[in-house]
Motif scaffolding. Structure first.
Motif, mmCIF file in Angstrom:
data_model
loop_
_atom_site.group_PDB
_atom_site.id
_atom_site.type_symbol
_atom_site.label_atom_id
_atom_site.label_comp_id
_atom_site.label_asym_id
_atom_site.label_seq_id
_atom_site.Cartn_x
_atom_site.Cartn_y
_atom_site.Cartn_z
ATOM 1 N N PRO A 118 0.526 -0.937 -0.231
ATOM 2 C CA PRO A 118 0.039 0.022 0.159
ATOM 3 C C PRO A 118 0.573 1.456 -0.012
ATOM 4 N N LEU A 119 0.429 2.400 -0.634
ATOM 5 C CA LEU A 119 1.700 3.685 -0.954
ATOM 6 C C LEU A 119 0.020 4.341 -0.618
ATOM 7 N N TYR A 120 0.978 5.790 -0.077
ATOM 8 C CA TYR A 120 0.271 6.633 0.476
ATOM 9 C C TYR A 120 0.588 7.756 -0.819
ATOM 10 N N THR A 121 -0.620 8.328 -1.013
ATOM 11 C CA THR A 121 0.063 9.294 -2.396
ATOM 12 C C THR A 121 -0.656 10.980 -1.675
ATOM 13 N N ARG A 122 -0.550 11.881 -2.144
ATOM 14 C CA ARG A 122 -1.136 13.301 -2.672
ATOM 15 C C ARG A 122 -2.018 13.760 -2.261
ATOM 16 N N SER A 123 -2.788 14.566 -1.378
ATOM 17 C CA SER A 123 -4.025 14.466 -1.743
ATOM 18 C C SER A 123 -4.437 14.941 -2.554
ATOM 19 N N ARG A 124 -5.541 13.996 -3.233
ATOM 20 C CA ARG A 124 -6.382 14.214 -4.402
ATOM 21 C C ARG A 124 -5.767 13.583 -5.769
ATOM 22 N N ALA A 125 -4.596 12.869 -5.270
ATOM 23 C CA ALA A 125 -3.443 12.573 -6.829
ATOM 24 C C ALA A 125 -3.653 11.057 -6.642
ATOM 25 N N LEU A 137 -1.889 6.919 -10.280
ATOM 26 C CA LEU A 137 -2.008 5.369 -10.852
ATOM 27 C C LEU A 137 -1.252 5.515 -12.356
ATOM 28 N N GLU A 138 -2.182 6.787 -13.218
ATOM 29 C CA GLU A 138 -1.642 6.793 -14.380
ATOM 30 C C GLU A 138 0.499 6.916 -14.735
ATOM 31 N N GLU A 139 0.936 7.391 -13.102
ATOM 32 C CA GLU A 139 2.367 8.075 -13.377
ATOM 33 C C GLU A 139 2.744 5.899 -13.371
ATOM 34 N N LEU A 140 2.511 5.488 -12.656
ATOM 35 C CA LEU A 140 2.984 4.500 -12.391
ATOM 36 C C LEU A 140 2.379 3.234 -13.762
ATOM 37 N N VAL A 188 -20.057 9.776 -10.961
ATOM 38 C CA VAL A 188 -18.208 10.022 -10.974
ATOM 39 C C VAL A 188 -17.427 9.175 -10.217
ATOM 40 N N GLU A 189 -16.165 8.359 -10.859
ATOM 41 C CA GLU A 189 -15.211 7.699 -9.679
ATOM 42 C C GLU A 189 -14.589 8.594 -8.852
ATOM 43 N N GLU A 190 -14.690 8.058 -7.734
ATOM 44 C CA GLU A 190 -13.940 8.349 -5.993
ATOM 45 C C GLU A 190 -13.045 7.335 -6.013
ATOM 46 N N PRO A 191 -11.673 7.313 -5.401
ATOM 47 C CA PRO A 191 -11.187 6.373 -4.186
ATOM 48 C C PRO A 191 -12.303 5.924 -3.207
ATOM 49 N N LEU A 192 -12.131 4.899 -2.830
ATOM 50 C CA LEU A 192 -12.145 4.288 -1.849
ATOM 51 C C LEU A 192 -12.506 4.195 -0.730
ATOM 52 N N LEU A 193 -10.964 4.386 -1.430
ATOM 53 C CA LEU A 193 -9.963 4.859 -0.025
ATOM 54 C C LEU A 193 -8.668 5.760 -0.357
ATOM 55 N N LYS A 194 -9.293 6.977 0.452
ATOM 56 C CA LYS A 194 -8.615 7.826 0.190
ATOM 57 C C LYS A 194 -6.808 7.955 0.035
ATOM 58 N N SER A 195 -6.022 8.691 -0.857
ATOM 59 C CA SER A 195 -4.535 8.806 -0.438
ATOM 60 C C SER A 195 -4.161 7.455 -0.048
ATOM 61 N N MET A 242 10.125 7.034 -5.948
ATOM 62 C CA MET A 242 10.327 8.758 -7.455
ATOM 63 C C MET A 242 9.523 8.950 -8.374
ATOM 64 N N THR A 243 8.145 8.178 -8.009
ATOM 65 C CA THR A 243 7.149 8.306 -9.243
ATOM 66 C C THR A 243 5.874 9.683 -8.417
ATOM 67 N N TYR A 244 5.018 10.888 -9.226
ATOM 68 C CA TYR A 244 4.907 11.894 -9.091
ATOM 69 C C TYR A 244 3.442 11.238 -8.672
ATOM 70 N N GLY A 245 3.386 12.289 -7.511
ATOM 71 C CA GLY A 245 2.093 11.788 -6.894
ATOM 72 C C GLY A 245 2.513 10.874 -5.338
ATOM 73 N N VAL A 246 3.598 10.270 -5.410
ATOM 74 C CA VAL A 246 3.336 9.317 -4.545
ATOM 75 C C VAL A 246 3.908 9.471 -2.999
#
Length: 168
Positions: free
Chosen positions: A10-17, A22-25, A50-57, A73-77
Motif C-alpha cells: 500500500p502507498l500513501y499518495t498526495r491528497s487528491r492525486a 495511477l497513470e504515472e505508475l 463519478v468514480e472516486e477512490p474508495l480509500l482516500k490517498s 520517485m513517481t509523481y504523487g507518491v
C-alpha cells in the motif's frame, strides 16, 4: 539476478492525486491498483455519477523490493505505509477480496477507523461468498465489517445473516 519476490504494497499518495499517480505508475510499467467507487455528485445545474477512490490517498502496487525507489520517485507518491516498523504488505487474497467487493458494491461504506474486534465469520453464500469478515451489530444487525489488515480501514457491507457462518 532478477528479484521475483513480488508483493502488493500500500502507498500513501498526495491528497487528491490518486488517479494521476495511477497513470504515472502505469506509464512506468508498474502494476498498480486503485479501488474506485461510483458516487452521485450534484452541481447546481446537473447530477453526474463519478468514480472516486474508495480509500482516500491510498493506492496499491505489485512490485519487488528492488522497485521501491522507482515507485517513490513517481509523481504523487508520498510514502509507503509502515506497520510495526516495516513496509506493510497486503496479501493477494485481500486485493482479490477488495476487487470482488467493488464488483458487487451495492451497499458499501468505508469507515476511517479501526472497529473493535467482533466475531469472525465466513460469508457462505451470495455475491460476497468466501470472504472472511468480522461481524458487528450495526444497522439492524445486518452489517458485516471487513477489516483490511495494516491499513486502519474497515469496510461495511450489508448482507443477509443467513449467508454467514461463525468461524471456530
Amino acid at each position: 539476478m532478477i528479484d521475483s519476490t513480488y508483493k502488493w504494497y500500500p502507498l500513501y499518495t498526495r491528497s487528491r492525486a490518486e488517479k494521476k499517480t495511477l497513470e504515472e505508475l502505469t506509464r512506468k510499467n508498474i502494476t498498480a491498483y486503485l479501488p474506485l467507487k461510483k458516487v452521485m455528485k450534484q452541481w447546481s445545474d446537473r447530477k453526474k455519477i463519478v468514480e472516486e477512490p474508495l480509500l482516500k490517498s491510498y493506492i496499491f502496487v505489485f512490485i519487488s523490493a528492488k522497485e521501491h525507489a522507482e515507485v517513490l520517485m513517481t509523481y504523487g507518491v508520498s510514502r509507503f505505509i509502515y506497520f510495526s516498523g516495516e513496509i506493510a504488505t497486503i496479501a493477494e487474497k485481500q486485493i482479490e477480496d477488495l476487487k470482488l467487493l467493488l464488483a458487487n458494491a451495492n451497499d458499501l461504506e468505508v469507515i476511517e477507523h479501526d472497529i473493535a474486534l467482533g466475531e469472525k465469520v465466513l460469508i457462505k453464500a451470495g455475491p460476497f461468498k468466501g470472504i472472511m469478515a468480522e461481524l458487528v451489530s450495526l444497522k439492524n444487525k445486518r452489517s458485516i465489517v471487513l477489516r483490511l489488515q495494516n491499513l486502519g480501514y474497515s469496510i461495511h457491507i450489508n448482507t443477509s445473516m443467513a449467508f454467514i457462518q461463525p468461524l471456530k
